[in-house]
Design an enzyme around this catalytic site. Structure first.
Site, PDB file in Angstrom:
ATOM      1  CG  MET A  71     -11.068   3.301   2.016  1.00  0.00           C
ATOM      2  SD  MET A  71      -9.516   3.304   2.917  1.00  0.00           S
ATOM      3  CE  MET A  71      -8.386   3.463   1.545  1.00  0.00           C
ATOM      4  CG  ASP A  97      -4.930   2.604   0.784  1.00  0.00           C
ATOM      5  OD1 ASP A  97      -5.921   1.856   0.749  1.00  0.00           O
ATOM      6  OD2 ASP A  97      -3.807   2.233   1.183  1.00  0.00           O
ATOM      7  CB  SER A 134      -0.884   0.007   1.245  1.00  0.00           C
ATOM      8  OG  SER A 134      -1.364   1.321   1.459  1.00  0.00           O
ATOM      9  CG  PHE A 143      -5.518   7.093  10.102  1.00  0.00           C
ATOM     10  CD1 PHE A 143      -5.040   8.349   9.762  1.00  0.00           C
ATOM     11  CD2 PHE A 143      -6.809   6.980  10.608  1.00  0.00           C
ATOM     12  CE1 PHE A 143      -5.826   9.486   9.936  1.00  0.00           C
ATOM     13  CE2 PHE A 143      -7.600   8.110  10.792  1.00  0.00           C
ATOM     14  CZ  PHE A 143      -7.105   9.373  10.459  1.00  0.00           C
ATOM     15  N   GLY A 144      -2.673   4.285   7.996  1.00  0.00           N
ATOM     16  CA  GLY A 144      -1.721   3.193   8.066  1.00  0.00           C
ATOM     17  C   GLY A 144      -1.262   3.009   9.505  1.00  0.00           C
ATOM     18  N   GLY A 145      -0.601   1.893   9.754  1.00  0.00           N
ATOM     19  CA  GLY A 145       0.047   1.692  11.044  1.00  0.00           C
ATOM     20  C   GLY A 145      -0.870   1.347  12.206  1.00  0.00           C
ATOM     21  N   GLY A 195      -4.739  -4.060   6.456  1.00  0.00           N
ATOM     22  CA  GLY A 195      -4.693  -3.403   7.754  1.00  0.00           C
ATOM     23  C   GLY A 195      -3.922  -4.187   8.792  1.00  0.00           C
ATOM     24  N   GLY A 196      -2.845  -3.593   9.281  1.00  0.00           N
ATOM     25  CA  GLY A 196      -2.095  -4.200  10.377  1.00  0.00           C
ATOM     26  C   GLY A 196      -1.317  -5.449  10.015  1.00  0.00           C
ATOM     27  N   GLY A 208       1.222  -1.793   4.244  1.00  0.00           N
ATOM     28  CA  GLY A 208       1.720  -0.441   4.030  1.00  0.00           C
ATOM     29  C   GLY A 208       2.919  -0.134   4.896  1.00  0.00           C
ATOM     30  CB  SER A 209       3.208   1.049   8.403  1.00  0.00           C
ATOM     31  OG  SER A 209       2.399   0.047   8.966  1.00  0.00           O
TER      32      SER A 209
HETATM   33  C1  DX5 Z   1      -6.099   1.716   5.635  1.00  0.00           C
HETATM   34  C2  DX5 Z   1      -5.704   1.450   4.208  1.00  0.00           C
HETATM   35  C3  DX5 Z   1      -4.601   0.502   4.125  1.00  0.00           C
HETATM   36  C4  DX5 Z   1      -3.335   0.998   4.811  1.00  0.00           C
HETATM   37  C5  DX5 Z   1      -2.741  -0.179   5.489  1.00  0.00           C
HETATM   38  O1  DX5 Z   1      -7.201   2.522   5.691  1.00  0.00           O
HETATM   39  O2  DX5 Z   1      -6.791   0.912   3.480  1.00  0.00           O
HETATM   40  O3  DX5 Z   1      -4.337   0.059   2.805  1.00  0.00           O
HETATM   41  O4  DX5 Z   1      -2.383   1.565   3.974  1.00  0.00           O
HETATM   42  O5  DX5 Z   1      -1.663   0.240   6.245  1.00  0.00           O
HETATM   43  P1  DX5 Z   1      -0.930  -0.733   7.261  1.00  0.00           P
HETATM   44  O6  DX5 Z   1      -0.446  -1.915   6.454  1.00  0.00           O
HETATM   45  O7  DX5 Z   1       0.156   0.115   7.804  1.00  0.00           O
HETATM   46  O8  DX5 Z   1      -1.959  -1.136   8.288  1.00  0.00           O
HETATM   47 ZN    ZN Z   2      -6.300  -0.067   1.508  1.00  0.00          ZN
END
Ligand code: DX5
Ligand code: ZN
Length: 222
Positions: free
Chosen positions: A72, A41, A15, A155-157, A184-185, A205-206
């Site tokens: 989203m 995203d 992501s 949000f990421g992370g 997510g996560g 992502g993170s």
């Molecule tokens: C969250 C996004 C994800 C996000 C995941 O709303 O849809 O794609 O980037 O981030 P991580 O992997 O850090 O949870």
């Molecule tokens: Zn996403």
């Protein structure tokens, strides 16, 4: 024995939310030889409490891998054609790319799925942690992928919500060949739980963009 089939096609989708938006094309270029999809995203500040970018920015991306555009946003039906043409510009074609809408934003979900398919993109629907999979049952046969969020989007992370895992099991039982995406996560530990439950498309992502060695981080998810 049925349960093994999906393990053969684990797809990793970094992501770019956690990448440097000011250098987005360099960021994509560095990871794309190592991944299967690039997860984009799009956030509107209404459906989720954060803003990213719209179709004009996606159109300026350069992406050699199939794109996985996660919308989203409220009223996604207003923007689907714009995103489909942005994907064509960024990737050169669109028949291997996904547009994902959230069930929670689509009162006419069946129509919206057909709208995505009519653009020539693959159609996917996402559900938030609190949305049951039964909301998708009537449209399951029309979908190329289902995304079960394992965080509340925005949000990421954030921390992986384990209580979502039974959704993958149940969806895998109902639709053995459907792509099931987790978002997510995700890290090297939670990916195992998700894959064991039936997920085969892994968004991170993170975990990837925060790693010293991003290639190694991607490989650790396979
Ligand atoms: C969250 C996004 C994800 C996000 C995941 O709303 O849809 O794609 O980037 O981030 P991580 O992997 O850090 O949870
Ligand atoms: Zn996403």
């Amino acid at each position: 024995m049925v349960r093994q089939a999906h393990h053969d096609r684990i797809l990793i989708a970094p992501s770019i939310l956690s990448s440097d938006f000011g250098r987005i094309n360099e960021e994509i270029k560095a990871i794309e030889p190592h991944c299967d999809l690039v997860h984009i995203d799009v956030m509107d500040g209404h459906f989720v409490p954060n803003l990213t970018f719209g179709a004009p920015v996606v159109a300026k991306m350069k992406c050699g891998r199939p794109m996985d555009v996660h919308l989203m946003i409220e009223n996604p039906e207003k923007y689907i054609e714009d995103f489909a043409s942005a994907i064509s510009k960024a990737h050169g074609k669109k028949d291997d790319c996904y547009i994902t809408v959230h069930q929670e934003t689509c009162p006419h979900l069946h129509r919206t799925i057909q709208q995505i398919k009519n653009t020539g993109c693959k159609a996917a629907v996402a559900i938030n942690p609190a949305t049951p999979i039964y909301a998708l049952e009537p449209v399951l046969a029309d979908l190329d992928m289902v995304l079960c969020m394992t965080v509340n989007p925005g949000f990421g992370g954030q921390e992986f919500i384990e209580s979502v895992l039974p959704k993958f099991k149940e969806l895998r039982r109902r639709a053995p060949n459907l792509n099931l995406e987790v978002d997510g996560g995700i890290n090297e530990k939670t990916v195992k739980l998700a894959v064991k439950a039936g997920a085969n498309v892994i968004v991170a992502g993170s975990y990837i963009f925060g790693a010293k060695d991003r290639v190694k981080a991607i490989e650790s998810l396979r």
